[in-house]
Design an enzyme around this catalytic site. Structure first.
Site, PDB file in Angstrom:
ATOM      1  N   CYS A  74     -40.498  44.196  60.897  1.00 18.36           N
ATOM      2  CA  CYS A  74     -39.226  43.785  61.506  1.00 18.36           C
ATOM      3  C   CYS A  74     -38.079  43.824  60.510  1.00 18.36           C
ATOM      4  O   CYS A  74     -37.031  44.410  60.760  1.00 18.36           O
ATOM      5  CB  CYS A  74     -39.361  42.380  62.092  1.00 18.36           C
ATOM      6  N   CYS A  79     -36.829  45.872  63.622  1.00 24.16           N
ATOM      7  CA  CYS A  79     -35.727  45.230  64.345  1.00 24.16           C
ATOM      8  C   CYS A  79     -34.405  45.191  63.574  1.00 24.16           C
ATOM      9  O   CYS A  79     -33.355  45.506  64.121  1.00 24.16           O
ATOM     10  CB  CYS A  79     -36.087  43.795  64.715  1.00 24.16           C
ATOM     11  N   LYS A  82     -32.873  48.674  62.598  1.00 27.26           N
ATOM     12  CA  LYS A  82     -32.616  49.326  63.901  1.00 27.26           C
ATOM     13  C   LYS A  82     -31.364  48.762  64.563  1.00 27.26           C
ATOM     14  O   LYS A  82     -30.502  49.498  65.039  1.00 27.26           O
ATOM     15  CB  LYS A  82     -33.849  49.139  64.790  1.00 27.26           C
ATOM     16  N   TYR A 216     -40.113  52.894  73.185  1.00 23.79           N
ATOM     17  CA  TYR A 216     -38.814  52.272  72.916  1.00 23.79           C
ATOM     18  C   TYR A 216     -38.329  52.629  71.510  1.00 23.79           C
ATOM     19  O   TYR A 216     -37.125  52.775  71.277  1.00 23.79           O
ATOM     20  CB  TYR A 216     -38.868  50.756  73.136  1.00 23.79           C
ATOM     21  N   GLU A 220     -34.683  54.247  71.100  1.00 25.02           N
ATOM     22  CA  GLU A 220     -33.706  53.503  70.301  1.00 25.02           C
ATOM     23  C   GLU A 220     -33.196  54.352  69.138  1.00 25.02           C
ATOM     24  O   GLU A 220     -31.988  54.428  68.897  1.00 25.02           O
ATOM     25  CB  GLU A 220     -34.334  52.214  69.765  1.00 25.02           C
ATOM     26  N   HIS A 461     -16.720  34.874  85.249  1.00 27.03           N
ATOM     27  CA  HIS A 461     -15.962  36.070  85.628  1.00 27.03           C
ATOM     28  C   HIS A 461     -14.826  36.319  84.637  1.00 27.03           C
ATOM     29  O   HIS A 461     -14.148  35.382  84.223  1.00 27.03           O
ATOM     30  CB  HIS A 461     -15.373  35.858  87.024  1.00 27.03           C
ATOM     31  N   GLU A 466     -22.649  38.196  85.251  1.00 29.06           N
ATOM     32  CA  GLU A 466     -22.453  37.554  86.554  1.00 29.06           C
ATOM     33  C   GLU A 466     -23.017  38.389  87.697  1.00 29.06           C
ATOM     34  O   GLU A 466     -23.298  37.852  88.781  1.00 29.06           O
ATOM     35  CB  GLU A 466     -20.968  37.274  86.811  1.00 29.06           C
TER      36      GLU A 466
END
Length: 486
Positions: A74, A79, A82, A216, A220, A461, A466
């Site tokens: 990681c 992670c 990346k 992934y 990515e 909003h 939302e």
């Protein structure tokens, strides 16, 4: 003479530890093999209880010679770098958008790989140092050594220079994680290809890049390479993001194509050759057209899966059972292996999500059970995650396919149960900051949120998040779900 011999014995590297091991008393209450996210979390948590804790960590260089420091995948090749390179790509997109908001930005905009890479690598090194300091502060002994079992309570540590140290412990946790696979059946794959273990540590731009795989990791990396202006192609044999919701996976790849990433679909490579120009000629089979095709690239990156890093551990000698197909260690709900005092956490374990936060949580809970009189087990259900493609995809819970398989298509609507309280089984979101959006909604899903409760939630909003609170058009209805107003 006896006193002189004792001084000599204690001065010989490793022998003092061997003597203590033979005396029947283990040096440590807990020994962790692997200094990644899960292992470090377990070690630091155990130290909080005043226990004697040690960590063995050693990074075997990649086939291309890349190596790194303490912190695991990681921190070093996953992670963290990346996300930083993903952010670099997002900033590039923002520069293009900025012109429409009145910002006068000179064109063309140029990106420097070497500047970005140096900044990313410096940051990662600061995290390596930070982990070492934390272990020291918590009085956790750190060995920069490769560990392998000698017996169920004894681990042999070996330095890069070949120096041996014997360490004994009452409890041992295996947390060595995984490494990228190479397709060894493809000629030239190992000699000329790289993986994610190498990409983040390249000092120069990878240039025109072929990323092989539909994971992934593949999408990515291809996404941020495209985003910083590189000619990037993804070659995928079958479906993208296997295991994720396939409707969402299609939206991810469709957006990537519109964003500039090229896709070679239903294709697989057969050979990689190095040309006199130092470029790489790749030959592949197009299964739809039944043709053989070629092109040349500056870099070929394999993203075809990961394998557990267990080979050097000598697990067979102590009876730790693994899955013969995956190579992963079989554990029970308490992370225990087939040997009662030997445990495993993280990517190396069978049937667990390959995610940093789950490894950290599992490691902490294990330490609390061992030394803190806790009985709490790690709950692996409804774990949220995000794929950091140019348009991010965040999800929590079941995919539509998994929900249908579990409950039947007639009982599912919008990945919710249709009957009774309409409990939400899965939530999937594609859009900017998907990780931030799903992180908040994940709490509700974990607490058993229902569709009526979601509809009673007032949205903020104007936000992308939302839209989740306004979901009312289903696939079954056949109505157009396009948003045309606020």
């Amino acid at each position: 003479m006896a006193a002189l011999w004792r001084r000599r014995l204690l001065g010989v590297s490793g022998l003092c530890r061997t003597v203590r091991a033979l005396s029947g008393k283990n040096e440590y209450d807990l020994l962790i093999i692997g200094g990644g996210s899960g292992g470090l979390a377990c070690a630091k948590e155990a130290a909080q209880f005043g226990r004697q804790v040690a960590v063995l960590d050693y990074v075997e260089p990649s086939p291309q010679g890349t190596k790194w420091g303490l912190g695991g995948t990681c921190v070093n090749v996953g992670c963290i770098p990346k996300k930083l390179m993903h952010q670099a790509a997002l900033l590039g997109s923002a520069l293009k958008d900025a012109q429409h908001y009145g910002w006068n930005i000179a064109q063309p905009v140029h990106h420097s790989w070497s500047v970005m890479a140096q900044a990313v690598q410096n940051y990662v090194k600061s995290l390596n140092w930070g982990h070492r300091v934390q272990l020291q502060d918590k009085k956790v002994k750190y060995f920069n050594m490769k560990g392998s079992f000698s017996d169920p309570h004894t681990v042999r540590g070996l330095t890069k220079a070949g120096k041996e140290t014997i360490v004994t412990a009452e409890n041992i946790v295996i947390a060595t994680g995984g490494r990228p696979k190479y397709p060894m059946h493809i000629a030239g794959a190992l000699e000329y290809g790289i993986t994610s273990d190498d990409l983040f540590w390249l000092k120069e731009s990878p240039g025109k890049t072929l990323v092989v795989g539909a994971s992934y990791v593949s999408l990515e990396c291809a996404g941020f390479l495209t985003g910083i202006g590189l000619d990037t192609t993804v070659m995928m044999r079958s479906i993208p993001l296997r295991g994720f919701d396939q409707q969402m996976a299609s939206l991810v790849t469709e957006h990537m194509e519109s964003y500039g990433t090229k896709f070679l679909k239903r294709c697989f490579p057969t050979k990689v050759e190095k040309l006199e120009s130092n470029r790489l000629k790749v030959t592949w089979k197009n299964t739809d057209l039944d043709t053989e095709e070629t092109d040349s690239f500056d870099t070929v990156m394999w993203a075809v899966g990961r394998a557990p890093d267990t080979e050097a551990l000598n697990l067979e000698a102590v009876g730790v059972k693994t899955n013969s197909e995956t190579g992963k260690i079989i554990v029970d709900a308490s992370e225990a292996t087939s040997v009662p005092h030997i445990y495993a956490v993280g990517d190396i374990t069978e049937g667990r999500p390959e995610l940093t936060p789950t490894a950290i949580a599992a490691g902490k809970l294990l330490a609390q059970r061992l030394f803190g009189q806790s009985s709490e087990l790690m709950d692996y259900d409804n774990v949220p995650t995000t794929v950091f493609t140019p348009l991010e995809y965040g999800c929590v819970g079941l995919s539509e396919e998994a929900a249908v398989q579990c409950y039947g298509s007639d009982n599912i609507e919008m990945v919710c149960l249709r009957e009774r309280e309409q409990r939400i089984l899965g939530l999937h979101f594609i859009g900017p900051n998907a990780g931030e959006v799903i992180q908040g909604f994940a709490l509700g899903i974990k607490c058993g949120a229902t569709y009526p409760q979601l509809m009673k939630t007032v949205g903020i909003h104007p936000t992308c998040a939302e839209e989740i609170t306004k979901l009312h058009i289903t696939k079954r209805s056949g109505l157009d779900a396009t948003v045309t107003g606020c």
